[in-house]
Design a protein around this motif. Structure first.
Motif, PDB file in Angstrom:
ATOM      1  N   ASP A  16       5.831 -62.247 -13.822  1.00  0.00           N
ATOM      2  CA  ASP A  16       7.266 -62.366 -13.556  1.00  0.00           C
ATOM      3  C   ASP A  16       7.590 -62.279 -12.062  1.00  0.00           C
ATOM      4  OD1 ASP A  16       8.838 -62.176 -16.307  1.00  0.00           O
ATOM      5  OD2 ASP A  16       7.104 -60.859 -16.464  1.00  0.00           O
ATOM      6  N   THR A  40       2.764 -51.841 -10.691  1.00  0.00           N
ATOM      7  CA  THR A  40       3.548 -51.848  -9.456  1.00  0.00           C
ATOM      8  C   THR A  40       3.879 -53.270  -9.010  1.00  0.00           C
ATOM      9  OG1 THR A  40       1.652 -52.011  -7.970  1.00  0.00           O
ATOM     10  CG2 THR A  40       2.273 -49.784  -8.711  1.00  0.00           C
ATOM     11  N   TYR A  54      -8.471 -52.489  -3.747  1.00  0.00           N
ATOM     12  CA  TYR A  54      -7.329 -51.600  -3.924  1.00  0.00           C
ATOM     13  C   TYR A  54      -7.027 -51.422  -5.405  1.00  0.00           C
ATOM     14  CZ  TYR A  54      -6.502 -52.615   1.000  1.00  0.00           C
ATOM     15  OH  TYR A  54      -6.647 -52.747   2.350  1.00  0.00           O
TER      16      TYR A  54
HETATM   17  C1  LIG Z   1      -0.142 -55.034 -21.823  1.00  0.00           C
HETATM   18  C2  LIG Z   1       0.271 -55.619 -20.511  1.00  0.00           C
HETATM   19  C3  LIG Z   1       1.388 -56.428 -20.476  1.00  0.00           C
HETATM   20  C4  LIG Z   1       1.804 -56.981 -19.272  1.00  0.00           C
HETATM   21  N1  LIG Z   1       2.885 -57.790 -19.297  1.00  0.00           N
HETATM   22  C5  LIG Z   1       3.287 -58.349 -18.129  1.00  0.00           C
HETATM   23  C6  LIG Z   1       4.424 -59.197 -18.097  1.00  0.00           C
HETATM   24  O1  LIG Z   1       5.110 -59.425 -19.096  1.00  0.00           O
HETATM   25  N2  LIG Z   1       4.774 -59.753 -16.912  1.00  0.00           N
HETATM   26  C7  LIG Z   1       4.071 -59.484 -15.764  1.00  0.00           C
HETATM   27  O2  LIG Z   1       4.423 -60.009 -14.724  1.00  0.00           O
HETATM   28  N3  LIG Z   1       3.007 -58.695 -15.764  1.00  0.00           N
HETATM   29  C8  LIG Z   1       2.601 -58.101 -16.906  1.00  0.00           C
HETATM   30  N4  LIG Z   1       1.517 -57.262 -16.890  1.00  0.00           N
HETATM   31  C9  LIG Z   1       0.833 -57.004 -15.633  1.00  0.00           C
HETATM   32  C10 LIG Z   1       1.478 -55.828 -14.916  1.00  0.00           C
HETATM   33  O3  LIG Z   1       2.735 -56.220 -14.421  1.00  0.00           O
HETATM   34  C11 LIG Z   1       0.612 -55.305 -13.794  1.00  0.00           C
HETATM   35  O4  LIG Z   1       1.164 -54.070 -13.493  1.00  0.00           O
HETATM   36  C12 LIG Z   1       0.567 -56.100 -12.514  1.00  0.00           C
HETATM   37  O5  LIG Z   1       0.207 -57.414 -12.732  1.00  0.00           O
HETATM   38  C13 LIG Z   1      -0.452 -55.506 -11.548  1.00  0.00           C
HETATM   39  O6  LIG Z   1       0.063 -54.354 -10.992  1.00  0.00           O
HETATM   40  P1  LIG Z   1      -0.787 -53.037 -10.875  1.00  0.00           P
HETATM   41  O7  LIG Z   1       0.006 -52.109 -10.054  1.00  0.00           O
HETATM   42  O8  LIG Z   1      -1.136 -52.591 -12.219  1.00  0.00           O
HETATM   43  O9  LIG Z   1      -2.045 -53.541 -10.034  1.00  0.00           O
HETATM   44  P2  LIG Z   1      -3.595 -53.298 -10.196  1.00  0.00           P
HETATM   45  O10 LIG Z   1      -4.044 -53.705 -11.527  1.00  0.00           O
HETATM   46  O11 LIG Z   1      -3.962 -51.932  -9.751  1.00  0.00           O
HETATM   47  O12 LIG Z   1      -4.097 -54.322  -9.106  1.00  0.00           O
HETATM   48  C14 LIG Z   1      -4.006 -55.710  -9.272  1.00  0.00           C
HETATM   49  C15 LIG Z   1      -4.632 -56.413  -8.071  1.00  0.00           C
HETATM   50  O13 LIG Z   1      -3.806 -56.313  -6.948  1.00  0.00           O
HETATM   51  C16 LIG Z   1      -4.484 -55.672  -5.873  1.00  0.00           C
HETATM   52  N5  LIG Z   1      -3.470 -54.844  -5.194  1.00  0.00           N
HETATM   53  C17 LIG Z   1      -2.759 -53.855  -5.769  1.00  0.00           C
HETATM   54  N6  LIG Z   1      -1.842 -53.383  -4.919  1.00  0.00           N
HETATM   55  C18 LIG Z   1      -1.977 -54.084  -3.765  1.00  0.00           C
HETATM   56  C19 LIG Z   1      -1.310 -54.061  -2.525  1.00  0.00           C
HETATM   57  N7  LIG Z   1      -0.297 -53.225  -2.267  1.00  0.00           N
HETATM   58  N8  LIG Z   1      -1.693 -54.942  -1.572  1.00  0.00           N
HETATM   59  C20 LIG Z   1      -2.696 -55.800  -1.813  1.00  0.00           C
HETATM   60  N9  LIG Z   1      -3.361 -55.858  -2.954  1.00  0.00           N
HETATM   61  C21 LIG Z   1      -3.006 -55.016  -3.940  1.00  0.00           C
HETATM   62  C22 LIG Z   1      -5.607 -54.929  -6.503  1.00  0.00           C
HETATM   63  O14 LIG Z   1      -6.678 -54.770  -5.618  1.00  0.00           O
HETATM   64  C23 LIG Z   1      -5.962 -55.846  -7.656  1.00  0.00           C
HETATM   65  O15 LIG Z   1      -6.766 -56.885  -7.224  1.00  0.00           O
HETATM   66  C24 LIG Z   1       1.077 -56.696 -18.083  1.00  0.00           C
HETATM   67  C25 LIG Z   1      -0.029 -55.869 -18.117  1.00  0.00           C
HETATM   68  C26 LIG Z   1      -0.433 -55.322 -19.312  1.00  0.00           C
HETATM   69  C27 LIG Z   1      -1.628 -54.416 -19.328  1.00  0.00           C
END
Ligand SMILES: Cc1cc2nc3c(=O)[nH]c(=O)nc-3n(C[C@H](O)[C@H](O)[C@H](O)COP(=O)(O)OP(=O)(O)OC[C@H]3O[C@@H](n4cnc5c(N)ncnc54)[C@H](O)[C@@H]3O)c2cc1C
Lengths: 783, 265
Positions: free
Chosen positions: B121, B108, B27
Motif C-alpha cells: 500500500d 513500519t 536492517y
Molecule cells: C500477514 C501480513 C499481511 C500484510 N498485509 C499487507 C498489506 O495489506 N499491505 C501492505 O502494504 N503490506 C502488508 N504486509 C507487509 C507489512 O506492511 C510489512 O510491515 C512491510 O512490508 C515491511 O515493514 P517491516 O517494518 O515489517 O520491515 P522488515 O520486514 O523488517 O524489513 C523489510 C525490508 O526493508 C528493509 N528496511 C527496513 N527498514 C528500513 C529502513 N528504514 N531503511 C532501509 N531499509 C529498511 C529491511 O532490511 C528489509 O529488507 C503484510 C505482512 C504480513 C506478514
C-alpha cells in the motif's frame, strides 16, 4: 440439574468443556508431544509432476553433522514393506472387473507421480540439520509428460500415469435405472442441461499434520502419536498391511487435533516413514508438516466436472435426472478416494425431490496431482450442488420461480418412509415443512425493499435457496466404555475422534444426563487404541449418531446393573426397581439408592448379588448402526454484488436443519456455522490450481484464499425437530457436514439471481470477483 | 532460517558502524516481511541490524504544509494519528487497511517503502502524494524512488530515516484487496494539490506507477467522470491466478473514479 437429568442430558446447550484448555494454550497438540532423546524428520518432496528417478545421492547429506538417517525408495524396496491399500467402498467397474489400484508405497520408488510426493526422509538431531540435509540431497530426475486435469487424463493419447491402467481410469460407476431415466426424458416436455465444475479444495486445518514415532527394541512395540482422525483403522493398515508388524505391536494415539475435515482421515506416508526411522535409529522421531508442505501433501477434495440434465414438464413437474461426472483421484487411490466421485456422490442424487427416475454415472481417473480423499461431505456437497444448481438454472431458462419449482417437487411427508431412486432409506422428515420454515425466517417480505436500497448504491441484490438431502456415513460401529474410579472420577472412552467438534462435552453431557452424575467428574478419552478396542474415528457426520448412541447404550446397561445391585440391597426382584434422575427406587416403598451409592457398592462383593462380579458397573458396549440416517435442510442466502468490480458480499444467511433430535444446540450451531464458512470458501474463493506442468500454483496462503471472519454473514440457524429417526438410540441424524453441503448452491443461486437481469445464469465456482465481472461482460456482449 | 547474528545499535551512527562491521548485514525493522523471508531460507544475511532501539527513528511531526513520518513508525500509529487523520485522511486510511492488527502493530512505514512490494500500500501513498524520502545520505523525490519490482533508488546500506508528505487539498485511496493476501490486488491513490493532480496505482503492475492520462484529465476537472476506462493499457500489468491484466486494467478505472469521489467527500 433436574430437567437436565430428566431429559438424559438432551437439549442442553452445555458450554464446551474443552475450550478452556484450548483457549488458554493448554491443549496437547501433536507439536506438544516431545519424547526424551527424540530426533527430527523432514521430507524431501518431489519437485516434478511426473519423472523417473535416475539416482539419489544422499552422501553429502549423510556426512553433515547431526544427520542420522536418510531413507529412500531403495531402502523401502529392501525392507519389503507393503503398499497403502485403498478402502474404497466401491471396488468394481460397471462391467464387474476390479478397481485398478496402483501400488502406493510410503515413499517414491523409481518414479514420482505428483509434486510433493515423498522422495526421501531425512532424520537428524535438529530441524535445522534436517533442512541443511534436504538441500544437499541430489536427485536426478528424468521428466515425463504429465496431466493434471481429469478430462484430459481420460483422453486417448494422454500421458500414462500407470503403465497398465488404460486412459488412467481407476474406476467407473453407475447407479439408478438407465432405461427408466431415458423413458422419463422422452416423456418430459423439457430437458435442461448444465455443465458444472466442483472446484478442487483442501481442508487447511489450523494444525498441520504431524506425528511422533517411538520404538521399544525390547518389546518390539511401536507407539505412534499422530494428528489423525482415524486411529483404529489406520493402525490396522499401517501395522498389518504396510509394516507387517502386527497390529498388537502398534499403539496409535491422537492427542488434541486441531481440525481435520477429512484431510486427516486417511493413511499418510510420513507417519509410516518415521515408524521405520524410529526402529532404524532406535530413537523417537518427530515430524511436523509445514504449511507449504500441507498444500502439497494433504489430500485434496471435490474436483469433479459434471454434466447434469433435468427433465421436467411445462408445469414444472420433475421427471428425470441424469448426472455424469468425472472425478479427479490424483496420482494414487486415497484411503477412500475412489469412493467419493462414485458411490459417495451418487447416493443423494435428486435431493429431497420427487423423480420418476435418476441415473448417475461416474469416471474416476488418475492424474499427476496430490491424491484426493474425503473432504467434509465427500460427495454429498457435489450432489446437492448439482441438484440445486440445475433447479435454479432450469427456472431461469424456463422463466419459472425457483422457489415455486422446489415447492412443487418436494417429496411430501406422506411419501415417507420411502426408498429413493438411489436406494437411500428415507425413513422420516418433512421436507415441505423445513422448506417453508426456511423461506419464512429469511424475511422474503423485506427483500424488495432491501433490493431497492442496494440498487440505490449501484449494487445488485439476489436471493437463493437450496434444499439439501444428506446421508451419514463412516464406520457403522462404535464403542463406549465407562470405568468408575475409586477417586470418584468417571472415565469415559469413546472410539470416535473429535478434531474440535466438542465430543468431550456432548458425550459427557449424555453420560451425566443418563446416569444423573456430575459432568465435572467425567474424564473423556478418545483416539487411543489402548482406550477402546474398536473405534470408527471421524467421518460421515457419525460422531453423535454412532458414538452418542454407544454412550447411551452403555449408560442404559450401567443402569440395568445398578438395578440389580439395588434389588439385592432391598431384597426385591430387579424388575421391581426403577431408575429416575440418578436414583434407584422401588415404587410403593421408601427404598431408594443413589447412583453413586450403587457405584460405591460395585467393588464390595457383599453388596453384590451372586451373578455380579466386583467392577460390574464398569461397562463397555459396542453400538452398531443398521442404516445411515438422512439429515436434510433448507439454506437461504442473500448477496449483494458490485457489478463494476464483481465483488460479492454475502449479506444474510438462514438455515433450517432437520438433524433429528438436537442434543446440544450450541454445538450443532457451531457445526452449521463452520460448515457454512467452508461452503462459502469453496463457493467464493478457495481453489487449488495446478499449472500445465503439474506445479501447484496455490502452494501457500498467499495464493489459496480462505474466508476470514469478516467474509461471513450473520447466520440465523433453526431446527426442525419433529422427525427424530428410529435408526439410532438418540434420534439424531448427523450434523457435521450439512453446512458445506447446503452453502455452495445457496450462495451461487443467490449470485445468479442478483445477475439475472444481465442474463447471467451460471458461473463456475469459485465465484471470484473477476469471474463474476467477466460473466457480466460476456452476457452483455452476447446481448 | 540460516544462522545470523543480531546487532542492536542505539543511534544512526552506530547503525552505520554495525553495518560496516558485518559481512552482509541487513536492517530489521518490523520484521513482517523479512522474518518470513528468512524462515523460508530465501535470504542469508550474516547479521540483522535491528532498528528498533535507534534513537529518533520513530514519530510523526505535523508541519504547516507537510507531515513527516519517521521510518520506524508503525502502520497502527499512522492510522491512529490525529494530525494525519485530519490533514491526509487517505493516508491514515491506507495505513489502517494494511494486513491485520498484528501486522500493523509491528510493521513500519520505512520497511514497507524500502521493500517496495508491488502489491504494498505505502508506495501508492509516497508516489501518489509526491512525498520525499529522506535517507541517511540524501533526499529522494518519490518519482525517482521506486525503480522496479522490489527495487528502489536506495544504495546498498542507505537507511530511510523519514518520509515527508506534502498535505494535499484532497486525496482518496481505494484498495481492492487480493482475496488471499489482502495486499492490494489493485489500489489507487488520487490527490489534488492546487492545479496538480497525482494518481498512483499499486498492485496492478510490477511496480507502483503514475497515470499521466488520468492526471491530465483530472487536472481540468477533478471529478470521477474525468476518469475513462482504458486510460491504462493492460499490456504491462500483472497477470496471475487472482486477476488477469484486463481485469486489473478495468479495476484501475473503477477504483480511480472511487478514489476521486472519496477525495471530493
Ligand atoms: C500477514 C501480513 C499481511 C500484510 N498485509 C499487507 C498489506 O495489506 N499491505 C501492505 O502494504 N503490506 C502488508 N504486509 C507487509 C507489512 O506492511 C510489512 O510491515 C512491510 O512490508 C515491511 O515493514 P517491516 O517494518 O515489517 O520491515 P522488515 O520486514 O523488517 O524489513 C523489510 C525490508 O526493508 C528493509 N528496511 C527496513 N527498514 C528500513 C529502513 N528504514 N531503511 C532501509 N531499509 C529498511 C529491511 O532490511 C528489509 O529488507 C503484510 C505482512 C504480513 C506478514
Amino acid at each position: 440439574m433436574s430437567t437436565f437429568v430428566a431429559r438424559n442430558g438432551i437439549g442442553e446447550s452445555q458450554r464446551r468443556v474443552e475450550d478452556f484448555r484450548f483457549l488458554t494454550g493448554k491443549g496437547q497438540y501433536i507439536d506438544d508431544v516431545n519424547l526424551e532423546n527424540q530426533a527430527y524428520a523432514m521430507v524431501l518432496r518431489s519437485p516434478e509432476a511426473h519423472a523417473d528417478i535416475k539416482s539419489i545421492d544422499a552422501s553429502e547429506a549423510l556426512a553433515l553433522d547431526g544427520v542420522l538417517l536418510v531413507v529412500t525408495g531403495e531402502d523401502w524396496k529392501a525392507a519389503g514393506y507393503g503398499t497403502i491399500p485403498t478402502k474404497s467402498g466401491v471396488r468394481k467397474f460397471k462391467d464387474g472387473s476390479d478397481l485398478k489400484e496402483p501400488p502406493h508405497h510410503a515413499i517414491a520408488i523409481d518414479r514420482v507421480r505428483y509434486v510433493g510426493q515423498p522422495v526421501a526422509l531425512v532424520v537428524a538431531e535438529s530441524l535445522d540439520a534436517c533442512r541443511d540435509a534436504l538441500e544437499l540431497i541430489e536427485v536426478d530426475y528424468d521428466s515425463l509428460p504429465s496431466v493434471t486435469h481429469q478430462s484430459e487424463a481420460i483422453k486417448d493419447g494422454a500421458p500414462q500415469i500407470w503403465d497398465d491402467i488404460p486412459n488412467n481410469i481407476c474406476l467407473d460407476f453407475e447407479l439408478g435405472d438407465e432405461e427408466a431415466q431415458k423413458k422419463a426424458f422422452e416423456d418430459a416436455d423439457q430437458i435442461i442441461t448444465l455443465e458444472l465444475v466442483n472446484n478442487r479444495v483442501t481442508a487447511t486445518p489450523i494444525e498441520p499434520r504431524g506425528a511422533v514415532a517411538d520404538y521399544d527394541a525390547e518389546t518390539g512395540k511401536f507407539t505412534l502419536w499422530n494428528a489423525s482422525q482415524n486411529i483404529h483403522a489406520n493402525r490396522d493398515t499401517i501395522a498389518d498391511a504396510v509394516l507387517k508388524i502386527g497390529k498388537e505391536n502398534l499403539h496409535h494415539i491422537a492427542p488434541d487435533v486441531g481440525g481435520g475435515f477429512g484431510g486427516k482421515n486417511g493413511v499418510y506416508q510420513e507417519p509410516i516413514l518415521i515408524l521405520h526411522a524410529a526402529r532404524e535409529i532406535k530413537r523417537p522421531v518427530k515430524w511436523i508438516n509445514d504449511r507449504a508442505e500441507s498444500f502439497l501433501s494433504d489430500t485434496h477434495g471435490r474436483d469433479q466436472v459434471s454434466t447434469v440434465q433435468l427433465a421436467l414438464d411445462n408445469d414444472g413437474t420433475f421427471r428425470g435426472l441424469r448426472t455424469e461426472t468425472v472425478g479427479n483421484l490424483g496420482a494414487f487411490c486415497g484411503t477412500v478416494g475412489p469412493f467419493t466421485p462414485t458411490g459417495g456422490s451418487s447416493r443423494t442424487q435428486g435431493g429431497p425431490f420427487r423423480f420418476d427416475a435418476i441415473y448417475y454415472t461416474a469416471i474416476a481417473p488418475f492424474t499427476n496431482t496430490c491424491p484426493l480423499d474425503p473432504y467434509r461431505g465427500a460427495g454429498r456437497p457435489e450432489g446437492s450442488y448439482q441438484m440445486d444448481r440445475i433447479i435454479d438454472y432450469a427456472a431461469a431458462k424456463l422463466g419459472m420461480d425457483p422457489i415455486e419449482l422446489r415447492r412443487k417437487n418436494l417429496i411430501p411427508e406422506s411419501d415417507l418412509p420411502m426408498k429413493s431412486p438411489m436406494g437411500l432409506d428415507i425413513d422420516c422428515g418433512n421436507f415441505p415443512a423445513v422448506f417453508e420454515k426456511t423461506i419464512e425466517i429469511s424475511d422474503r417480505a423485506g427483500f424488495a425493499k432491501r433490493k431497492e436500497a442496494s440498487e440505490a448504491k449501484g449494487l445488485k441484490r439476489g436471493f437463493g435457496v437450496c434444499m439439501y438431502l444428506e446421508c451419514t456415513g463412516g464406520g457403522p460401529k462404535e464403542e463406549a466404555k465407562v470405568v468408575f474410579r475409586d477417586d470418584g472420577k468417571v472415565e469415559l472412552s469413546v472410539g470416535t475422534a473429535s478434531t474440535g467438534m466438542g465430543h468431550e462435552t456432548v458425550f459427557a453431557q449424555l453420560l451425566a444426563g443418563h446416569l444423573g452424575i456430575d459432568m465435572d467428574d467425567i474424564e473423556f478419552h478418545q483416539s487411543d487404541t489402548d482406550a477402546t478396542d474398536i473405534g470408527g474415528g471421524h467421518g460421515g457426520s457419525r460422531g453423535l449418531e454412532v458414538g452418542g448412541s454407544a454412550v447411551t447404550q452403555t449408560s442404559r446397561e450401567i443402569i440395568e446393573v445398578g438395578k440389580k445391585i439395588a434389588a439385592h440391597r432391598f431384597d426385591v426382584g430387579a424388575d421391581q426397581v426403577e431408575f429416575e434422575e440418578g436414583r434407584f427406587h422401588v415404587p410403593g416403598t421408601n427404598h431408594t439408592m443413589t447412583i453413586s451409592d450403587a457405584i460405591d457398592s460395585q467393588n464390595d462383593p457383599d453388596s453384590l448379588p451372586d451373578d455380579l462380579e466386583p467392577g460390574c458397573m464398569n461397562i463397555s458396549t459396542v453400538f452398531e448402526r443398521g442404516i445411515i440416517s438422512i439429515p436434510n435442510g433448507g439454506h437461504a442466502c442473500e448477496v449483494e454484488v458490485d457489478p463494476d468490480t464483481g465483488t460479492i458480499k454475502v449479506d444474510g444467511y438462514w438455515v433450517v436443519d432437520d438433524f433429528g433430535t438436537i442434543v446440544n444446540k450450541m454445538l450443532a450451531d457451531g457445526q452449521v456455522m463452520g460448515g457454512i464458512a467452508q461452503g462459502l470458501g469453496q463457493a467464493l474463493m478457495e481453489n487449488i490450481v495446478y499449472d500445465e506442468s503439474g506445479q501447484l500454483v496455490t502452494g501457500s496462503l498467499m495464493d489459496y484464499a480462505l474466508p476470514r471472519a469478516d467474509d461471513m454473514p450473520r447466520m440465523v440457524i433453526d431446527y426442525y425437530e419433529d422427525a427424530p429417526t428410529q435408526k439410532n438410540l438418540l434420534g439424531v441424524k448427523g450434523a457435521g457436514e450439512a453446512g458445506c453441503v447446503g452453502a455452495p448452491p445457496a450462495i451461487v443461486n443467490a449470485v445468479c439471481d442478483a445477475l439475472k437481469e444481465f442474463g447471467v445464469h451460471h458461473i463456475d465456482m469459485p465465484l471470484t470477483p473477476e469471474r463474476v465481472w467477466r460473466a457480466i461482460q460476456d452476457a452483455k456482449a452476447e446481448g | 532460517m540460516y544462522d545470523f547474528g543480531v546487532k542492536t545499535p542505539k543511534s544512526v551512527d552506530e547503525v552505520k558502524t554495525a553495518l560496516g562491521d558485518s559481512d552482509d548485514g541487513q536492517y530489521l525493522a518490523g520484521g513482517q516481511t523479512l522474518i518470513p523471508v528468512l524462515k523460508q531460507r530465501l535470504a542469508m544475511p550474516s547479521d540483522l541490524i535491528s532498528l528498533a532501539r535507534v534513537d529518533g527513528l520513530s514519530g510523526i511531526e505535523a508541519g504547516g504544509d507537510s507531515i513527516t513520518i519517521k521510518a520506524m513508525t508503525t502502520h497502527a500509529d499512522v492510522a491512529a494519528n490525529a494530525d494525519i487523520q485530519s490533514a491526509i485522511p487517505a493516508l491514515a486510511k491506507l495505513a489502517g487497511g494494511i494486513g491485520d492488527p498484528h501486522v500493523r502493530n509491528r510493521g513500519t512505514m520505512g520497511g514497507s517503502v524500502a521493500n517496495n512490494d508491488p502489491a504494498a500500500d505505502y508506495p501508492a501513498a509516497v508516489l501518489g502524494l509526491g512525498a520525499t524520502v529522506v535517507t541517511t545520505e540524501r533526499e529522494i523525490e518519490a518519482d525517482n524512488f521506486f525503480t522496479g519490482m522490489f527495487e528502489t533508488a536506495l544504495d546498498e546500506g542507505e537507511l530511510i530515516t523519514e518520509i515527508r508528505y506534502p498535505i494535499p487539498e484532497a486525496a482518496g485511496y481505494i484498495k481492492f484487496p487480493n482475496p488471499a493476501t489482502r495486499y492490494a490486488l489493485v489500489a489507487v491513490m488520487a490527490a489534488k494539490f492546487g492545479n496538480t493532480v497525482r494518481v498512483a496505482v499499486t498492485g496492478a503492475g510490477p511496480c507502483v506507477f503514475r497515470v499521466p492520462e488520468m492526471e491530465q484529465a483530472l487536472t481540468g476537472n477533478f471529478s470521477p467522470d474525468s476518469v475513462k476506462d482504458g486510460m491504462v493499457p493492460a499490456d504491462d500489468l500483472n497477470n496471475d491466478i487472482h486477476a488477469s491484466r484486463d481485469y486489473r486494467a478495468h479495476l484501475i478505472g473503477v477504483l480511480a473514479r472511487r478514489a476521486v469521489a472519496e477525495a471530493n467527500g
